[in-house]
Scaffold this motif. Structure first.
Motif, PDB file in Angstrom:
ATOM      1  N   GLY A   1     -37.787 -37.883  27.133  1.00 52.49           N
ATOM      2  CA  GLY A   1     -37.463 -36.504  26.751  1.00 52.49           C
ATOM      3  C   GLY A   1     -38.580 -35.738  26.083  1.00 52.49           C
ATOM      4  N   HIS A   2     -39.838 -36.146  26.301  1.00 49.61           N
ATOM      5  CA  HIS A   2     -40.977 -35.565  25.593  1.00 49.61           C
ATOM      6  C   HIS A   2     -41.753 -34.609  26.500  1.00 49.61           C
ATOM      7  CE1 HIS A   2     -43.314 -35.882  21.897  1.00 49.61           C
ATOM      8  NE2 HIS A   2     -44.385 -35.661  22.640  1.00 49.61           N
ATOM      9  N   PRO A   3     -42.452 -33.613  25.920  1.00 49.87           N
ATOM     10  CA  PRO A   3     -43.301 -32.754  26.757  1.00 49.87           C
ATOM     11  C   PRO A   3     -44.324 -33.588  27.530  1.00 49.87           C
ATOM     12  CG  PRO A   3     -43.092 -31.823  24.554  1.00 49.87           C
ATOM     13  CD  PRO A   3     -42.464 -33.173  24.507  1.00 49.87           C
ATOM     14  N   PRO A   4     -44.645 -33.192  28.752  1.00 44.28           N
ATOM     15  CA  PRO A   4     -45.517 -34.008  29.596  1.00 44.28           C
ATOM     16  C   PRO A   4     -46.956 -34.050  29.091  1.00 44.28           C
ATOM     17  CG  PRO A   4     -45.103 -31.894  30.645  1.00 44.28           C
ATOM     18  CD  PRO A   4     -44.208 -31.951  29.443  1.00 44.28           C
ATOM     19  N   PRO A   5     -47.590 -35.234  29.082  1.00 36.68           N
ATOM     20  CA  PRO A   5     -49.018 -35.315  28.741  1.00 36.68           C
ATOM     21  C   PRO A   5     -49.860 -34.539  29.754  1.00 36.68           C
ATOM     22  CG  PRO A   5     -47.971 -37.482  28.675  1.00 36.68           C
ATOM     23  CD  PRO A   5     -46.999 -36.550  29.321  1.00 36.68           C
ATOM     24  N   VAL A   6     -51.066 -34.204  29.338  1.00 36.38           N
ATOM     25  CA  VAL A   6     -51.989 -33.478  30.211  1.00 36.38           C
ATOM     26  C   VAL A   6     -53.225 -34.343  30.434  1.00 36.38           C
ATOM     27  CG1 VAL A   6     -53.394 -31.407  30.519  1.00 36.38           C
ATOM     28  CG2 VAL A   6     -51.190 -31.250  29.354  1.00 36.38           C
ATOM     29  N   LEU A   7     -53.589 -34.492  31.707  1.00 38.65           N
ATOM     30  CA  LEU A   7     -54.797 -35.226  32.065  1.00 38.65           C
ATOM     31  C   LEU A   7     -55.863 -34.212  32.462  1.00 38.65           C
ATOM     32  CD1 LEU A   7     -56.021 -38.053  32.465  1.00 38.65           C
ATOM     33  CD2 LEU A   7     -55.286 -37.931  34.867  1.00 38.65           C
ATOM     34  N   LEU A   8     -56.959 -34.209  31.691  1.00 37.92           N
ATOM     35  CA  LEU A   8     -58.062 -33.288  31.951  1.00 37.92           C
ATOM     36  C   LEU A   8     -59.120 -34.014  32.773  1.00 37.92           C
ATOM     37  CD1 LEU A   8     -59.662 -30.633  31.429  1.00 37.92           C
ATOM     38  CD2 LEU A   8     -60.485 -31.684  29.296  1.00 37.92           C
ATOM     39  N   HIS A   9     -59.299 -33.567  34.023  1.00 39.08           N
ATOM     40  CA  HIS A   9     -60.273 -34.196  34.907  1.00 39.08           C
ATOM     41  C   HIS A   9     -61.684 -33.741  34.553  1.00 39.08           C
ATOM     42  CE1 HIS A   9     -57.492 -36.045  37.945  1.00 39.08           C
ATOM     43  NE2 HIS A   9     -56.649 -35.226  37.304  1.00 39.08           N
ATOM     44  N   PRO A  10     -62.688 -34.533  34.946  1.00 39.24           N
ATOM     45  CA  PRO A  10     -64.073 -34.177  34.607  1.00 39.24           C
ATOM     46  C   PRO A  10     -64.506 -32.814  35.146  1.00 39.24           C
ATOM     47  CG  PRO A  10     -63.946 -36.459  35.349  1.00 39.24           C
ATOM     48  CD  PRO A  10     -62.599 -35.849  35.608  1.00 39.24           C
ATOM     49  N   ASP A  11     -63.918 -32.378  36.253  1.00 42.21           N
ATOM     50  CA  ASP A  11     -64.300 -31.082  36.825  1.00 42.21           C
ATOM     51  C   ASP A  11     -63.557 -29.904  36.199  1.00 42.21           C
ATOM     52  OD1 ASP A  11     -61.768 -31.450  37.792  1.00 42.21           O
ATOM     53  OD2 ASP A  11     -62.301 -31.383  39.927  1.00 42.21           O
ATOM     54  N   GLY A  12     -62.720 -30.153  35.172  1.00 41.76           N
ATOM     55  CA  GLY A  12     -61.996 -29.081  34.499  1.00 41.76           C
ATOM     56  C   GLY A  12     -60.587 -28.878  34.996  1.00 41.76           C
TER      57      GLY A  12
ATOM     58  N   ALA B   1     -35.027 -39.386  18.860  1.00 46.11           N
ATOM     59  CA  ALA B   1     -36.456 -39.097  18.984  1.00 46.11           C
ATOM     60  C   ALA B   1     -36.849 -38.948  20.443  1.00 46.11           C
ATOM     61  CB  ALA B   1     -37.281 -40.210  18.334  1.00 46.11           C
ATOM     62  N   THR B   2     -37.880 -38.128  20.644  1.00 44.80           N
ATOM     63  CA  THR B   2     -38.565 -38.091  21.933  1.00 44.80           C
ATOM     64  C   THR B   2     -39.863 -38.860  21.775  1.00 44.80           C
ATOM     65  OG1 THR B   2     -39.868 -36.094  21.494  1.00 44.80           O
ATOM     66  CG2 THR B   2     -37.641 -35.779  22.348  1.00 44.80           C
ATOM     67  N   LEU B   3     -40.342 -39.466  22.877  1.00 44.56           N
ATOM     68  CA  LEU B   3     -41.606 -40.190  22.774  1.00 44.56           C
ATOM     69  C   LEU B   3     -42.187 -40.453  24.151  1.00 44.56           C
ATOM     70  CD1 LEU B   3     -40.938 -43.411  23.574  1.00 44.56           C
ATOM     71  CD2 LEU B   3     -39.993 -43.415  21.274  1.00 44.56           C
ATOM     72  N   VAL B   4     -43.472 -40.762  24.154  1.00 44.50           N
ATOM     73  CA  VAL B   4     -44.194 -41.216  25.335  1.00 44.50           C
ATOM     74  C   VAL B   4     -44.889 -42.510  24.964  1.00 44.50           C
ATOM     75  CG1 VAL B   4     -46.090 -40.758  26.929  1.00 44.50           C
ATOM     76  CG2 VAL B   4     -44.557 -38.906  26.278  1.00 44.50           C
TER      77      VAL B   4
END
Length: 577
Positions: free
Chosen positions: A470-481, A448-451
């Protein structure tokens, strides 16, 4: 007022002809053989309906009839062959009371006439039976009186039998093409609705504009149409449901387990005089009601109706049997698939966690979308664990596979990891390392892959500590876009090596930011690179940064997956206050 001979005969004729008024090379050849064998100047392969007669085979007619290839019934002696079903011959049509008023005499030059019926051979025996419908006539015509000998009439009947065989081969080829196309089309039908739509489309195009309807037992002594949309316009809603004991042919076909066929609506009303106690019938002519059986188990009834009469309906009984068999197999397969998907969905929902009601000030939402091509169950999961001291840990993982086995393995992996996370409240690497050791020790064969990401709140905001196996990277959405990929060299997949090193990464999270974790089903599509998929995730998040968190996830799924999911997809989103 007394009816003319033509008026009296018209009532025994079909609404349409088997072939149109176009020259046919093969049937012209039979007409030519007729002139040579019987020594006459004119011979025809004629087909007669209530609206006139057509000549797909013709030799020797005067113009304009030789080119037009059709006449009104006022010019037809062939109609007497069709209505009687037997050879009809006259030495001099001008003196015979049955034919003396025919306009074929002055306009076509008909004096002596002999015609033999053309019948479609029985599919089982290959022979034209005496009781099968007459679909045409092979006739010989002379412009002078002629006494027809028994030998000549025998030759005419032999030629008619050969011509009937030719027509039978054509019908057989058309049947085979229809069944081949229907079989090919039904292979891809995965639902009851798709089966109904496919049958409606194929029968409409291949069976002369037929309408079709699929009736299914509802378990309460009734049959129910899946839809009335594929039936003739004006079909009343009362036909949607039919009692199995109703005096209508569809219910009778279900009760008696046999096809019920009617060449005309008059035949139907004569056989079932109470049919319209159910509701008024829409406008149609011929109809067929075919029980759909799988090993003597009734799973439905297929109804076919035509706007015009179909004189070959009985002769095509093998087509209807094959059509019913193909439809029954596809319908049974679709029902089994639906039952399996329903069980899988229940299992999948039971495996997905219920997000905790309280996660402090964090807003958390999750989504799971199964692969559309499989059993709608798989190895993707999300989890949010609130520890004894209130610490929040986010988990998103993907066990290899998207079937029942993957789901079962996922349940074991998720349960172990959930316990490890809750038990000690340690850094994110700790539970993953313990999971690495536990899997082989407990005999769990999983890859398994996991975060795993731990949220820490301090006086100046939030900090996120995470580890990535081994998992796709998470995305951090900042308040300014602005979007930020939470990268760092990913570690090995869980389940590869029992003592694989695990690394922790840290990032400060600004107020109002949104964290999105996802499995590869969101970004991995045929014809699209993983990098391109991740960029589309970032574009979607940037364009919807100010929306509600539920809307944000639903929009992300709609834009990147839609109804084309090729793999399972799990999403977990956290909005920081």
């Amino acid at each position: 007022m007394q009816k003319s001979a033509t008026d009296q005969t018209r009532t025994g004729l079909a609404e349409t002809t088997l072939l149109p008024a176009h020259p046919d090379v093969d049937l012209d050849r039979f007409a030519r053989l007729g002139t040579l064998a019987l020594g006459v100047p004119v011979a025809l392969v004629s087909m007669v309906s209530r609206h006139g007669q057509v000549f797909p085979g013709a030799v020797g007619l005067p113009e304009p009839w030789q080119t037009a290839r059709e006449t009104p019934l006022t010019h037809s002696l062939c109609q007497h062959v069709v209505t009687s079903g037997a050879v009809f011959a006259v030495e001099d049509a001008r003196t015979d009371p049955l034919t003396a008023d025919s306009l074929a005499i002055p306009d076509l030059g008909v004096v002596a006439y002999a015609g033999a019926p053309l019948r479609l051979p029985d599919p089982g025996t290959g022979l034209a039976e005496a009781g099968s419908p007459v679909v045409g006539v092979l006739c010989a015509i002379d412009g002078a009186p002629r006494r027809w000998t028994d030998e000549q009439l025998g030759v005419l009947k032999d030629l008619a039998a050969a011509c009937s065989a030719e027509l039978g081969l054509r019908v057989l080829e058309e049947r085979n093409r229809l069944l081949l196309r229907l079989g090919d089309a039904l292979v891809g039908a995965r639902t009851v609705e798709e089966v109904s739509t496919t049958v409606a489309r194929v029968t409409s195009t291949e069976l002369g504009g037929a309408w079709s309807g699929l009736l299914l037992p509802d378990g309460h002594g009734r049959l129910r149409f899946t839809t009335l949309d594929n039936l003739p316009p004006g079909t009343e809603p009362a036909w949607q449901t039919i009692d199995l004991d109703a005096p209508v042919p569809s219910a009778a076909a279900a009760r008696e387990r046999r096809p019920i066929l009617f060449a005309s609506v008059e035949e139907l009303r004569a056989a079932y005089p109470l049919v319209e106690t159910q509701a008024l019938m829409p406008d149609f002519a011929a109809s067929a009601y075919l029980p759909l059986l799988v090993q003597d188990r009734l799973i439905g009834v297929l109804c076919l109706v035509w706007a015009t009469e179909r004189q070959t309906l009985e002769a095509e009984a093998d087509v209807w049997s094959a059509l019913a068999r193909f439809t029954a197999q596809a319908l049974d397969r679709a029902m089994l698939d639906a039952e399996r998907r329903s069980r899988a969905q229940v299992l999948q929902q039971s495996l997905l966690p219920r997000l905790p009601e309280s996660t402090g000030r964090l807003q958390v939402r999750g989504r799971y979308v199964p692969a559309t091509r499989e059993e709608q169950i798989g190895g993707d999961w999300y989890d949010v664990v609130v520890g004894p001291q209130g610490a929040v840990t986010l988990v998103l993982g993907d066990v290899v596979g998207h079937d029942m086995a993957a789901a079962a393995t996922m349940a074991q992996v998720r349960g172990l990891l959930r316990a490890f996370v809750w038990d000690r409240g340690e850094s994110p690497t700790g539970p993953v390392e313990r999971l690495d050791r536990a899997l082989p020790g407990l005999g769990v064969d999983a890859l398994a892959t996991l975060v795993v990401a731990c949220v820490e709140e301090g006086p100046e905001g939030f900090t996120l500590r995470w580890t990535n196996a081994g998992h796709p990277p998470p995305v951090l959405l900042h308040p300014d876009g602005r979007t930020e990929l939470l990268t760092g060299a990913p570690d090995l997949l869980v389940g590869l090596v029992a003592d694989a090193p695990r690394h922790e990464h840290v990032v400060d999270v600004p107020s109002g930011a949104t964290l999105v974790l996802y499995t590869d089903g969101l970004i991995e599509q045929r014809g699209r690179s993983l990098v391109g998929g991740i960029e589309r995730v970032r574009e979607s998040l940037r364009g919807n940064r100010s929306t509600d968190l539920d809307v944000l996830l639903d929009t992300l799924l709609e834009e990147l997956v839609g109804n084309r999911g090729e793999d399972d997809c799990a999403l977990l989103a956290v909005r920081f206050p």
